[in-house]
Design a protein around this motif. Sequence first.
Motif, PDB file in Angstrom:
ATOM      1  N   UNK A 380     -25.131  18.637 -36.979  1.00 23.50           N
ATOM      2  CA  UNK A 380     -25.510  19.682 -35.592  1.00 23.50           C
ATOM      3  C   UNK A 380     -26.297  20.832 -35.899  1.00 23.50           C
ATOM      4  N   UNK A 381     -25.825  21.504 -37.175  1.00 18.81           N
ATOM      5  CA  UNK A 381     -26.392  23.071 -37.178  1.00 18.81           C
ATOM      6  C   UNK A 381     -27.305  23.140 -38.577  1.00 18.81           C
ATOM      7  N   UNK A 382     -27.714  24.117 -38.758  1.00 20.04           N
ATOM      8  CA  UNK A 382     -28.334  24.463 -40.096  1.00 20.04           C
ATOM      9  C   UNK A 382     -27.384  24.658 -41.216  1.00 20.04           C
ATOM     10  N   UNK A 383     -26.299  25.425 -40.691  1.00 18.30           N
ATOM     11  CA  UNK A 383     -25.178  25.727 -41.893  1.00 18.30           C
ATOM     12  C   UNK A 383     -24.597  24.370 -42.357  1.00 18.30           C
ATOM     13  N   UNK A 384     -24.185  23.473 -41.451  1.00 15.06           N
ATOM     14  CA  UNK A 384     -23.750  22.095 -41.627  1.00 15.06           C
ATOM     15  C   UNK A 384     -24.649  21.469 -42.636  1.00 15.06           C
ATOM     16  N   UNK A 385     -26.146  21.534 -42.481  1.00 17.51           N
ATOM     17  CA  UNK A 385     -27.248  20.858 -43.100  1.00 17.51           C
ATOM     18  C   UNK A 385     -27.021  21.497 -44.423  1.00 17.51           C
ATOM     19  N   UNK A 411     -29.806  21.057 -34.281  1.00 19.56           N
ATOM     20  CA  UNK A 411     -29.891  22.160 -33.059  1.00 19.56           C
ATOM     21  C   UNK A 411     -30.592  23.380 -33.960  1.00 19.56           C
ATOM     22  N   UNK A 412     -31.341  23.186 -35.095  1.00 21.23           N
ATOM     23  CA  UNK A 412     -31.787  24.356 -35.723  1.00 21.23           C
ATOM     24  C   UNK A 412     -33.443  23.966 -35.746  1.00 21.23           C
ATOM     25  N   UNK A 413     -34.244  24.962 -35.084  1.00 24.29           N
ATOM     26  CA  UNK A 413     -35.792  24.632 -35.233  1.00 24.29           C
ATOM     27  C   UNK A 413     -36.249  24.805 -36.410  1.00 24.29           C
ATOM     28  N   UNK A 414     -35.530  25.737 -37.341  1.00 24.52           N
ATOM     29  CA  UNK A 414     -36.185  26.084 -38.555  1.00 24.52           C
ATOM     30  C   UNK A 414     -36.173  24.637 -39.366  1.00 24.52           C
ATOM     31  N   UNK A 415     -34.869  24.109 -39.356  1.00 32.77           N
ATOM     32  CA  UNK A 415     -34.661  22.871 -40.055  1.00 32.77           C
ATOM     33  C   UNK A 415     -35.622  21.530 -39.683  1.00 32.77           C
ATOM     34  N   UNK A 416     -35.683  21.683 -38.427  1.00 33.92           N
ATOM     35  CA  UNK A 416     -36.554  20.634 -37.718  1.00 33.92           C
ATOM     36  C   UNK A 416     -37.936  20.802 -38.393  1.00 33.92           C
ATOM     37  N   UNK A 417     -38.400  21.941 -38.476  1.00 31.20           N
ATOM     38  CA  UNK A 417     -39.858  22.146 -38.744  1.00 31.20           C
ATOM     39  C   UNK A 417     -39.916  21.942 -40.397  1.00 31.20           C
ATOM     40  N   UNK A 418     -38.831  22.174 -41.232  1.00 29.63           N
ATOM     41  CA  UNK A 418     -38.897  22.015 -42.793  1.00 29.63           C
ATOM     42  C   UNK A 418     -38.871  20.721 -43.165  1.00 29.63           C
ATOM     43  N   UNK A 419     -37.863  19.994 -42.186  1.00 33.80           N
ATOM     44  CA  UNK A 419     -37.662  18.643 -42.807  1.00 33.80           C
ATOM     45  C   UNK A 419     -38.158  17.240 -42.088  1.00 33.80           C
ATOM     46  N   UNK A 420     -38.859  17.837 -40.895  1.00 34.34           N
ATOM     47  CA  UNK A 420     -39.255  16.424 -40.435  1.00 34.34           C
ATOM     48  C   UNK A 420     -40.742  16.595 -39.903  1.00 34.34           C
ATOM     49  N   UNK A 421     -41.458  17.091 -40.918  1.00 32.02           N
ATOM     50  CA  UNK A 421     -42.934  16.892 -40.621  1.00 32.02           C
ATOM     51  C   UNK A 421     -43.485  15.674 -40.629  1.00 32.02           C
ATOM     52  N   UNK A 422     -42.864  14.685 -41.350  1.00 34.39           N
ATOM     53  CA  UNK A 422     -43.435  13.237 -41.318  1.00 34.39           C
ATOM     54  C   UNK A 422     -42.275  12.111 -40.786  1.00 34.39           C
ATOM     55  N   UNK A 423     -42.701  11.267 -40.033  1.00 35.80           N
ATOM     56  CA  UNK A 423     -41.633   9.991 -39.573  1.00 35.80           C
ATOM     57  C   UNK A 423     -40.813   9.716 -40.579  1.00 35.80           C
TER      58      UNK A 423
END
Length: 913
Positions: A380-385, A411-423
């Motif tokens: 759910x969150x960047x902390x849990x990640x 729920x973390x925009x920073x994590x989404x940008x960092x780790x989901x660049x590719x499918x």
Amino acid sequence: MSKTPLWIEMAHGYRPSIPAYSYIESLPCGDALAGAAAAMGYRLRHGQSVWLSIPIMSSADLGALLRYLHAMRMEAYHEYLQSRWFNRHIMKDRTDLLVWTNRREQYVRLSDDHELGLDMVRSNSRDKQGIIPLLHPDRILRTLLAQQNQHTLQLCEDISFQCSPFSIVVDLTPYGKRGDIATLLETISSYFPGVPLIVLSAIGDFETEQQLRHRNLPLWRQPVGRGLFPDKRLISPNPRVLVANDQTFNEHLMAIVSESRAVKEAAGTEQSGKSIIQAVDQVTSGLRSLAVPFVAFEEYQSAHRKGGPYPVKPIADWLADLQSSELKSGKAQEHLYLFTELVSAILDMISEGVVGKKQALEKWLGLYLKPGVRLGVGVSSEGQAGLLRAVLMGEYPQELADGSLNVIGINSGRDLYRWSDNPLDRLLLIGPLWAQCYWALTLSDNTDLVCYPAEAEWAMRHGQRWAQYLDGDANKPGWWSLQPCPYTSLPTAEVGIPLETWTDCSGQYTHRVELDMDIPNDGDWLVKVMQPIPEPPPQGVGEPEDDDVVVVTEEGQRYSYHRRQRVYALREGGDDLKRVLAEDLLEGDTLVLTDDSGDDCQTLLDVLIQYAADHTENYSRYQMFSDQWESYITRAVSLLGGADALHKALAGEGVNVDLVTVKAWARHARIGPGRGASETAKYVFAVAKLAGMAKKPADVTPVAQAIGNIRSFHQSLGKNLRKLIANAGTPNREIVGKAASLFDQNILADLVHLETIERVIQFPHAPEGATKTLLTILQDHLNISNRVTATSRALKSADNSNFVKLTKVEKCLSLLENEFFAVFSGGDMRLHEAKRIAHRAGITYVPQMSQVTQGQYGVYNVTYNGESVDIGKHLRIGSSFDPELCFRLHFHWDPQGQQIVIHHFGRHLPTRK
């Protein structure tokens, strides 16, 4: 007969009239986004506004869409396209594409594409003069990135004087910003009348869909359509619900969630209710999503403490807060007591076992982690990640480094940008999901949502709705028609998402705790109980509470921190950026704050160097290995009982390092050892060996090398950091020289601002002027008591402890002197009554240690007056293993002497991890 769907045949018939159709074929995106872009272009050319509700597979999708919009404009500019809106006459005067999104992250991702003419729209708030002047006003095309905030109205007015957009994109996907949608859309429409809007939302984001549905805006809604571009990646989400059949944990989970709702209903009517509701939510959500060993979870939370509106601390500390809370109603207090008793029982159970979600995660990785396959685990969150990533690093370092395994905070925009660049090829979501996060089911073609049986009942019901959204409505007659397609709610599917039960993920516990509670066998009750529990809005920053530090700046702002939280500051008269503990902040220090989270500087350094890191080869790999050092040091401190003990143990391993340095390591105040390559490797191995996480030096070689690389990078950056930050405070100044090569100044000016501390308010850890210690408190009590005595071992343990909450220790002795003495001496006090009184003071009574711990450690069986006695009975405060925050009082009842005998008075004794 052709098997091609009718809508595809119709779309191909319209192909000559679709603007820049051949350009869509060249875009690096999936077929769903390409088909949506084609339909959008067909309607946008005439100035119609469009709402695209599509699967969002990666953070690169917005860039693909922006390039297509510019391609449409250039076709009109060169007179290849002639329509009511896109024609040369209009397009030659409208050079700008205005995009409302996550401004900073998209700037970083798109800045290398010079054809977009990128610029950020930022308020010039320091000079109170509108927005910072936009770059390149004479460009043929520009892309302006803006971000909604509380000043959106003023921002739109300022933008309207400096740009002339041909279209406006509003990114409401998880990669954009999903705030007050109504205000944003209405404001844009009023300041830019006639300019067509493209509104992006993610399929499954039900909250955003509902807000858009009730807006009175002329939006043509584009449904999902796949197959128009067969040469592209065909996106077909195929989610599944996995049931970790852990019935023991499942029953406890239902019980605590049920009681939590009763507590929240009771607390909601009282003045102190918000803090109680927040603590209940933190406890409940932490247990529902637990996919790591409980001890690791508590250690991580303790090491990353912070204050502010969204504090971070271990579950045991949240529980201690609840145990000492009081509600006015007796019935409400009873619900609170039952909740904390249930949670105490489940914490005892899982402290020595493994929950089903952890087993499901391990099994899932074993099944699908293969060469050439890109996996993701969503929490759910960047902390849990961060926690899960740190735990997995020990077993899967290479996979995490090369990107074949990713951990994403949904729920973390920073994590989404960092780790989901590719499918992703496959994604595991460790539920439950929030209502606005069902979009994550489309983040991969194959998505698994792992649940407990009670959660699965809830997931199956919602799955009937998800199935319709994932399949879309592409085969409806109006999909590709000339008429607008109004939004209509999709009916519930008869068959939902497939469900699979993993019976071998049934938990692993060394003992069982009886659950004295009747749970209705009612599906509707289960669905209601297991719905996600939203946290209450954050409380404002008020006067500091226990362990808090509040600073007041010259600008009149107030920021709250946990005293052990690390904060970035520029010291008065100094040139270096310091990372100091909040309790060490001084008046005159200058805080370095982020604009979007001014109360949380925990990750500021990572934010500051993000742009430079993205342009540094292998930086992410170095960072992940370097983070493993924190896991080593945290586990070693926990196993050995403190930094002092670790210092002595390192000396025994032949590592000579001063105590101050070891304490800094324990606080994670330093990146790691910095004594040259060979010495760094030696220190890292010694700590990892004591933590039980390495057997030979080669096991830690990548970690030691990464620490050296990270140190070198930070040192080179640090030489210019003071100058860079000073420029961030005055955005009209330009960075030159070597510093300019490290940062894009537009990003830097958007990252931080500076505020000077005017006043520091600290909650005292002990009464002012007090000279009491644990030893003096115990000795003073023994001098006046004939009911409680203590052994020399207890006195020694008191002298070796540095527990800070002395008033609670005095309460422990008072409980022994009165309530527990009455229980064991046969008085009129019953044990459950004494436990309840202790519970209300934030103190827990535990009757015995588990059989596993008792058998593994002989410390719990001692000789007293020639007889062997069990000292498993104990009172406990906290469970973070930090000696400043954790206290244990072990004792036994002496029937001959009619006394309570204290055998241990201080730090946590060893237990099985």
